[in-house]
Design a protein around this motif. Structure first.
Motif, PDB file in Angstrom:
ATOM      1  N   TRP A   1       0.854  -1.183   0.000  1.00 58.51           N
ATOM      2  CA  TRP A   1       0.000   0.000   0.000  1.00 58.51           C
ATOM      3  C   TRP A   1       0.887   1.229   0.000  1.00 58.51           C
ATOM      4  O   TRP A   1       1.781   1.369   0.842  1.00 58.51           O
TER       5      TRP A   1
ATOM      6  N   SER B   1      -1.991   7.298  -0.660  1.00 53.88           N
ATOM      7  CA  SER B   1      -3.336   7.111  -1.203  1.00 53.88           C
ATOM      8  C   SER B   1      -4.180   6.327  -0.202  1.00 53.88           C
ATOM      9  O   SER B   1      -3.670   5.777   0.770  1.00 53.88           O
ATOM     10  N   LYS B   2      -5.456   6.273  -0.476  1.00 57.75           N
ATOM     11  CA  LYS B   2      -6.377   5.505   0.363  1.00 57.75           C
ATOM     12  C   LYS B   2      -6.143   4.011   0.121  1.00 57.75           C
ATOM     13  O   LYS B   2      -5.938   3.593  -1.017  1.00 57.75           O
TER      14      LYS B   2
END
Length: 141
Positions: free
Chosen positions: A18, A22-23
């Motif tokens: 991840w 960002s989300k």
């Protein structure tokens, strides 16, 4: 030789990264939930300190066949055959499981010196993982 075996309920999810700018993606969130389920399983079912020496792992990942897959044969078997060689990669399933189990079952995934892993598909809405961990004796023991 000491070994332990478990069946861990829940759909296996491959390791995901991840980018924190960002989300988190839904896929990343499913991966994290699976890791948390593995950690909870070992918190509940492993009443020992983490293994410190070398270990051998046997991991069998059983993924549920989605409802969108064909129901009738031979189309169902063909679907399974095609999807066995598609993501998720078994190596990413292993990595996700190892990261979930470390610090609970063993200290670090570098302790894994032998590994057998497989993935397959099963009927039913929920997948599971069959795990066997074996301590490897060193020459000193």
């Amino acid at each position: 030789m000491t070994y332990w075996s478990w069946v861990i309920p829940g759909n296996p999810h491959p390791w995901q990264s991840w980018v924190r700018m960002s989300k988190p993606t839904p896929s990343y969130m499913r991966f994290k939930q699976w890791q948390e389920a593995i950690q909870l399983f070992y918190k509940t079912n492993w009443n020992k300190t983490p293994i410190e020496g070398p270990i051998a792992l046997d991991l069998s990942f059983f993924l549920p066949i989605p409802e969108t897959a064909p129901i009738k044969e031979p189309a169902r078997s063909a679907w399974i055959g095609r999807h066995m060689i598609m993501p998720p990669d078994v190596s990413n399933l292993v990595k996700a499981w190892e990261d979930g189990a470390k610090k609970f079952l063993f200290l670090d995934d570098a302790q894994v010196t032998m590994l057998v892993a497989s993935k397959s598909y099963r009927d039913g809405p929920i997948g599971y993982t069959m795990v066997t961990v074996r301590e490897i004796l060193t020459e000193d023991e």
